[in-house]
Design a protein around this motif. Structure first.
Motif, mmCIF file in Angstrom:
data_model
loop_
_atom_site.group_PDB
_atom_site.id
_atom_site.type_symbol
_atom_site.label_atom_id
_atom_site.label_comp_id
_atom_site.label_asym_id
_atom_site.label_seq_id
_atom_site.Cartn_x
_atom_site.Cartn_y
_atom_site.Cartn_z
ATOM 1 N N ASP A 2 -36.350 38.152 40.985
ATOM 2 C CA ASP A 2 -35.707 37.101 40.195
ATOM 3 C C ASP A 2 -36.308 37.038 38.800
ATOM 4 O O ASP A 2 -35.607 36.786 37.820
ATOM 5 C CB ASP A 2 -35.875 35.746 40.885
ATOM 6 N N PHE A 3 -37.634 37.233 38.720
ATOM 7 C CA PHE A 3 -38.344 37.152 37.449
ATOM 8 C C PHE A 3 -39.391 38.257 37.394
ATOM 9 O O PHE A 3 -39.721 38.864 38.409
ATOM 10 C CB PHE A 3 -39.041 35.787 37.292
ATOM 11 N N LEU A 16 -32.300 31.474 39.968
ATOM 12 C CA LEU A 16 -31.307 31.855 38.952
ATOM 13 C C LEU A 16 -29.887 31.648 39.443
ATOM 14 O O LEU A 16 -29.023 31.174 38.712
ATOM 15 C CB LEU A 16 -31.510 33.324 38.562
ATOM 16 N N THR A 27 -34.982 29.367 32.366
ATOM 17 C CA THR A 27 -33.807 29.765 33.140
ATOM 18 C C THR A 27 -32.498 29.388 32.447
ATOM 19 O O THR A 27 -31.451 29.953 32.745
ATOM 20 C CB THR A 27 -33.840 29.118 34.530
#
Length: 611
Positions: A284-285, A398, A366
């Motif tokens: 996700d990150f 997200l 985000t």
């Protein structure tokens, strides 16, 4: 007091302009008019300045969005029963949008105007919000309170920012995956060891020892494989790690939110492993770790470019600040800011220096793709480590609930990233469920094999973060036990799909690419290593449509051919290829069925073999 006429400052007969400027009444009249005009201008300027000071424009937030997990409330003081039920229903909606997390801004109008509340109204509003959370089975955490004082005639008012967290009924915990990037010896594994073990490092790498998987990693202190570490947060936002829990299962049981760190290799010779971790595990990150004493060095720029090419949101941690003077740390931060602001990056760096910055960074990170938070911390002294924990605790997912539901309604597709043989269990595969839902006992097909076939199998048990799980949902990573299925028939890059699916396999495919860098010219016959999701294989450039050759920065549609065996690809999937210093990105534009491949014309993608 001195008389001006006697002192000669103003001559009664000549005015201010002296003897040559006129005499008598004309001179006096001119002097009075000029003084009057100057006095009026001065008063007007003073009045404008006072007005500006007294009337500071009220601060605003962006207007409240209909969708998303952020809710604005001016006040929640003594609502009626009907109003309370409506507010609780609204809270359920926001929690669903945020997949179990919602942020309430108290004292803010729907248009974003920060009005603020008095102390009694704020206490009553927070009490009502707590009742709402209890009704839906959630917990609240006060993130921060801010004073709003833009009018000197009014009393100081406050706005509050509150995190509401509830684990969805169909899940055990919220799960975020964070890939850890950075140059070799930047302190990636040590930082993860401190976060997940709950003990500071001794300055000689003690904290990272539990993360290593191989003997040579312990001996050299360098990560060469992909390892996973977990950090939990309970519903009140408190850290849950191995300092209070003995096993990963205990951490999962005590946590309502889980951060899974994917520790990747920093050395250049393990670059293919790092790229595989970024493309296959769908983080996700990404967390880019930079050593404060060396700055941007080695593979730092390359890792930053890879994350940006794959459109993974990235935040930066400057480690080892205990080894440097403050000036050295500031120089490294300025160096990072310059790189992030360059035309190729177009990022807005945001240095986090206090808890308020950490909360703001987590929310803006985000919402805007260009925001890049920068943390400066030490794994030895623990300086600013809490700011990173606050950031990770608030960091929202997200994808929203609608996207999750759409993926879950599709047929099952599980990407095989790792293969193990476990005593008394048998063959185990690890990976990510791209779409659908997978349950214990479900029958799937796995492939493609070297001949392009798919083999039948049955899923035994499922584990997420080393704890048992009965149902796996789209976007979640897990390990699946396959019993006595022959491990030699499996390889990384395969997929396990529903028998109802008609999987498209190919030996050749076309991709729209951008050549990021190449020393000479990119032409037909050139071989590169292609990364598409969990697929990693060498491919040959068969042809370039409309061009004979490509140079750095140019675009084209290129046909690739896998040199070993067919693969399962999806249209539109992100593609990354490399060979030495040659690098390019793009997406899969067209799949060529096996019937069009001269070398593999005997392959039938619908052929299922009973195993």
């Amino acid at each position: 007091m001195v008389d001006l006429a006697e002192s000669g400052a103003v001559s009664p007969g000549h005015g201010r302009h002296g003897p040559g400027s006129g005499s008598g009444n004309n001179g006096k009249k001119t002097s009075k008019k000029s003084r009057t005009r100057r006095g009026k201008r001065g008063r007007r300027r003073r009045n404008k300045k006072n007005n500006r000071n007294n009337k500071t424009p009220p601060p605003y937030l962006p207007p409240e969005a209909e969708e998303g997990n952020i809710e604005y409330k001016l006040k929640l003081v003594n609502p009626t029963q009907y109003r309370f039920e409506h507010l609780a229903t609204q809270l359920k909606w926001r929690l669903q949008e945020g997949r179990g997390e919602a942020v309430y801004q108290i004292g803010v109008e729907d248009n974003g105007l920060l009005v603020g509340l008095t102390e009694p109204d704020m206490k009553a509003s927070l009490k009502t919000l707590k009742r709402m959370a209890e009704k839906v089975g959630a917990d609240i955490t006060l993130l921060r309170e801010r004073e709003i004082d833009y009018d000197s005639d009014r009393n100081t008012r406050k706005i509050a920012e509150v995190l509401v967290r509830k684990v969805p009924d169909d899940q055990q915990f919220l799960d975020l995956r964070v890939a850890v990037l950075g140059n070799v010896d930047s302190g990636k594994s040590t930082l993860l060891g401190v976060l997940t073990q709950g003990e500071l490092d001794n300055g000689r790498g003690r904290a990272r020892l539990n993360l290593f998987r191989h003997l040579h990693e312990i001996q050299t202190g360098r990560t060469s494989s992909i390892s996973f570490e977990i950090l939990g947060f309970n519903s009140r936002g408190e850290v849950v790690n191995y300092s209070e829990s003995r096993t990963a299962e205990e951490i999962c049981e005590s946590s309502s939110k889980m951060i899974t760190f994917i520790d990747l290799a920093g050395h250049h010779k393990y670059l293919k492993t790092t790229i595989f971790g970024l493309t296959s595990y769908c983080p996700d990150f990404a967390m880019l770790v930079v050593s404060a004493n060396t700055g941007i060095a080695g593979t730092t720029r390359e890792h930053l470019g890879l994350a940006m090419a794959l459109k993974v949101p990235i935040f930066i941690v400057v480690s080892k600040v205990d080894l440097c003077f403050r000036g050295t740390v500031e120089r490294t931060v300025r160096q990072l800011e310059r790189v992030l602001k360059q035309p190729g990056c177009n990022k807005v760096p945001m240095v986090v220096s206090n808890p308020d910055d950490a909360v703001t960074a987590a929310q803006q990170f985000t919402q805007s793709a260009c925001i890049t938070p920068i943390f400066t911390l030490s794994s030895v002294s623990g300086e600013s480590l809490d700011l990173l924990k606050v950031f990770l605790n608030i960091l929202p997912p997200l994808s929203n609930s609608k996207e999750q539901e759409e993926l879950m309604q599709q047929l099952t597709e599980f990407q095989v990233d790792e293969i193990y043989s476990v005593p008394d269990v048998g063959t185990v595969v690890g990976g990510t469920l791209y779409s659908g839902v997978c349950r214990e006992g479900e029958r799937l097909v796995v492939g493609p094999t070297d001949e392009g076939r798919f083999l039948r199998l049955k899923v035994g048990s499922i584990q997420r973060n080393r704890s048992a799980c009965r149902v796996l949902r789209a976007g979640q990573a897990a390990t699946l036990a396959l019993g006595n299925f022959d491990r030699s028939l499996l390889r990384k890059g395969m997929v396990m799909v529903s028998p109802k699916m008609n999987p498209t396999i190919c030996c050749q495919f076309e991709a729209a690419i951008v050549l990021l860098f190449h020393a000479k010219t990119f032409r037909r016959g050139f071989q590169v290593t292609v990364h598409v999701g969990n697929v990693r294989q060498t491919a040959t450039v068969e042809c370039l449509h409309g061009k004979d050759e490509l140079r750095t920065g140019e675009r084209a549609v290129v046909r690739f051919r896998f040199i070993k065996h067919p693969e399962y690809l999806r249209l539109g999937a992100k593609l990354l290829f490399r060979e030495g210093v040659t690098k390019g990105i793009g997406h899969v534009a067209r799949l060529l069925p096996p019937s069009q491949n001269q070398d593999q014309n005997q392959i039938h993608d619908q052929n299922l073999q009973e195993h």
